[in-house]
Design a protein around this motif. Structure first.
Motif, mmCIF file in Angstrom:
data_model
loop_
_atom_site.group_PDB
_atom_site.id
_atom_site.type_symbol
_atom_site.label_atom_id
_atom_site.label_comp_id
_atom_site.label_asym_id
_atom_site.label_seq_id
_atom_site.Cartn_x
_atom_site.Cartn_y
_atom_site.Cartn_z
ATOM 1 N N GLY A 56 0.826 -1.204 0.000
ATOM 2 C CA GLY A 56 0.000 0.000 0.000
ATOM 3 C C GLY A 56 0.859 1.253 0.000
ATOM 4 N N VAL A 57 1.926 1.232 0.779
ATOM 5 C CA VAL A 57 2.858 2.361 0.806
ATOM 6 C C VAL A 57 3.514 2.533 -0.564
ATOM 7 C CG1 VAL A 57 5.038 3.204 1.776
ATOM 8 C CG2 VAL A 57 3.292 2.221 3.288
ATOM 9 N N ALA A 58 3.878 1.406 -1.193
ATOM 10 C CA ALA A 58 4.515 1.480 -2.510
ATOM 11 C C ALA A 58 3.586 2.087 -3.552
ATOM 12 C CB ALA A 58 4.954 0.078 -2.951
ATOM 13 N N VAL A 59 2.287 1.763 -3.481
ATOM 14 C CA VAL A 59 1.312 2.348 -4.411
ATOM 15 C C VAL A 59 1.217 3.856 -4.195
ATOM 16 C CG1 VAL A 59 -1.142 2.475 -5.005
ATOM 17 C CG2 VAL A 59 -0.042 0.244 -4.706
ATOM 18 N N LEU A 60 1.079 4.260 -2.946
ATOM 19 C CA LEU A 60 0.957 5.693 -2.657
ATOM 20 C C LEU A 60 2.252 6.437 -2.992
ATOM 21 C CD1 LEU A 60 -1.064 5.628 0.690
ATOM 22 C CD2 LEU A 60 -1.889 6.084 -1.621
ATOM 23 N N GLU A 61 3.358 5.737 -2.853
ATOM 24 C CA GLU A 61 4.654 6.324 -3.224
ATOM 25 C C GLU A 61 4.642 6.731 -4.699
ATOM 26 O OE1 GLU A 61 9.208 4.639 -3.821
ATOM 27 O OE2 GLU A 61 7.808 3.566 -2.522
ATOM 28 N N LEU A 62 4.105 5.871 -5.552
ATOM 29 C CA LEU A 62 4.022 6.181 -6.981
ATOM 30 C C LEU A 62 3.021 7.304 -7.250
ATOM 31 C CD1 LEU A 62 4.055 2.619 -8.579
ATOM 32 C CD2 LEU A 62 5.934 4.254 -8.452
ATOM 33 N N LEU A 63 1.915 7.282 -6.522
ATOM 34 C CA LEU A 63 0.889 8.301 -6.743
ATOM 35 C C LEU A 63 1.318 9.673 -6.237
ATOM 36 C CD1 LEU A 63 -2.402 6.320 -6.028
ATOM 37 C CD2 LEU A 63 -1.300 6.823 -8.217
ATOM 38 N N HIS A 64 2.414 9.731 -5.485
ATOM 39 C CA HIS A 64 3.008 11.021 -5.151
ATOM 40 C C HIS A 64 3.488 11.728 -6.417
ATOM 41 C CE1 HIS A 64 3.369 10.777 -0.684
ATOM 42 N NE2 HIS A 64 3.589 12.058 -0.816
ATOM 43 N N GLU A 65 3.927 10.939 -7.387
ATOM 44 C CA GLU A 65 4.488 11.496 -8.619
ATOM 45 C C GLU A 65 3.398 11.991 -9.570
ATOM 46 O OE1 GLU A 65 7.199 8.745 -10.406
ATOM 47 O OE2 GLU A 65 7.873 7.993 -8.462
ATOM 48 N N LYS A 66 2.376 11.138 -9.758
ATOM 49 C CA LYS A 66 1.297 11.498 -10.686
ATOM 50 C C LYS A 66 0.184 10.468 -10.552
ATOM 51 C CE LYS A 66 2.979 8.840 -14.636
ATOM 52 N NZ LYS A 66 3.204 8.826 -16.097
ATOM 53 N N SER A 67 -0.950 10.781 -11.145
ATOM 54 C CA SER A 67 -2.054 9.826 -11.201
ATOM 55 C C SER A 67 -1.682 8.722 -12.190
ATOM 56 C CB SER A 67 -3.335 10.513 -11.663
ATOM 57 O OG SER A 67 -3.656 11.588 -10.807
ATOM 58 N N MET A 68 -2.096 7.492 -11.915
ATOM 59 C CA MET A 68 -1.794 6.394 -12.839
ATOM 60 C C MET A 68 -2.715 5.212 -12.606
ATOM 61 S SD MET A 68 1.909 5.021 -11.380
ATOM 62 C CE MET A 68 2.640 6.664 -11.325
ATOM 63 N N HIS A 69 -2.725 4.301 -13.564
ATOM 64 C CA HIS A 69 -3.539 3.102 -13.454
ATOM 65 C C HIS A 69 -2.668 1.945 -12.946
ATOM 66 C CE1 HIS A 69 -1.676 1.994 -17.279
ATOM 67 N NE2 HIS A 69 -2.118 3.140 -17.791
#
Length: 209
Positions: free
Chosen positions: A10-23
């Motif tokens: 879950g942290v890894a997903v939110l880590e990516l969403l810090h950068e931009k929205s994505m699927h």
């Protein structure tokens, strides 16, 4: 995943969403490119399940849908303010707290004498071989990251894991040398000396030379 505590994935997903929205498909691609699977168990099913739980907890929200040709429609997610707060809290805990962890190797070391010299040394030799392969693989990854110009702060986790594997290899090689030389004697076979195999001999000669 309870709302009070994010899983590592879950942290890894939110880590990516810090950068931009994505699927999720893009998330999976980036995680593989960044070797996230070195620190979290990454499977397609678990990733989509994690995304769904984050959505249920209002940590992320749907912001768009995309369609590429005849491929299935892809849902694009973004992090919510609640998700950012939860991420910050969990990330601080993961970085600063000392979590109780129970590596399997500790239980294995505790039963070495019960296994006996021959079996224990063979299994330790297998471990040394696998660790050597892992260390070599780590060096390839580190070299690639340095060469492609990725800022070092983005792969501190890779550096840590690589250093930890080097330490474990050196420690295990020393243990093999100590056990094979009799400096640490087996108690279940008094007076017996284990047979040295090629890996054990190499470890012993390296440590005593």
């Amino acid at each position: 995943m309870a709302a009070a505590k994010l899983t590592p994935l879950g942290v890894a997903v939110l880590e990516l969403l810090h950068e931009k929205s994505m699927h999720p498909y893009e998330m999976a691609q980036l995680m593989r490119e960044r070797y996230v699977d070195n620190r979290v168990k990454l499977k397609a099913g678990s990733l989509y399940h994690t995304v769904e739980r984050l959505l249920q907890n209002a940590f992320i929200e749907i912001v768009d849908t995309q369609r590429d040709g005849r491929r299935p429609e892809r849902t694009v997610y973004a992090m919510t303010p609640a998700g950012k707060d939860a991420f910050q809290q969990r990330a601080r805990e993961m970085l600063g707290d000392l979590a109780a962890e129970y590596p399997q190797i500790l239980s294995g070391l505790a039963v070495i004498d019960d296994l006996g010299a021959d079996i224990a040394l063979v299994e330790l030799e297998h471990r040394v071989t696998r660790l050597r392969v892992g260390v070599a693989s780590d060096q390839v990854i580190l070299h690639r990251l340095r060469e492609d110009g990725t800022p070092e702060i983005y792969w501190l986790d890779v550096r840590y894991a690589a250093a930890q594997r080097v330490f474990e290899l050196e420690w295990t090689e020393r243990l093999l040398a100590d056990l094979s030389s009799g400096r640490i004697p087996f108690q279940d076979e008094p007076g017996s000396q284990p047979t040295l195999s090629l890996v054990t001999k190499e470890s012993h000669e390296r440590k005593t030379s």
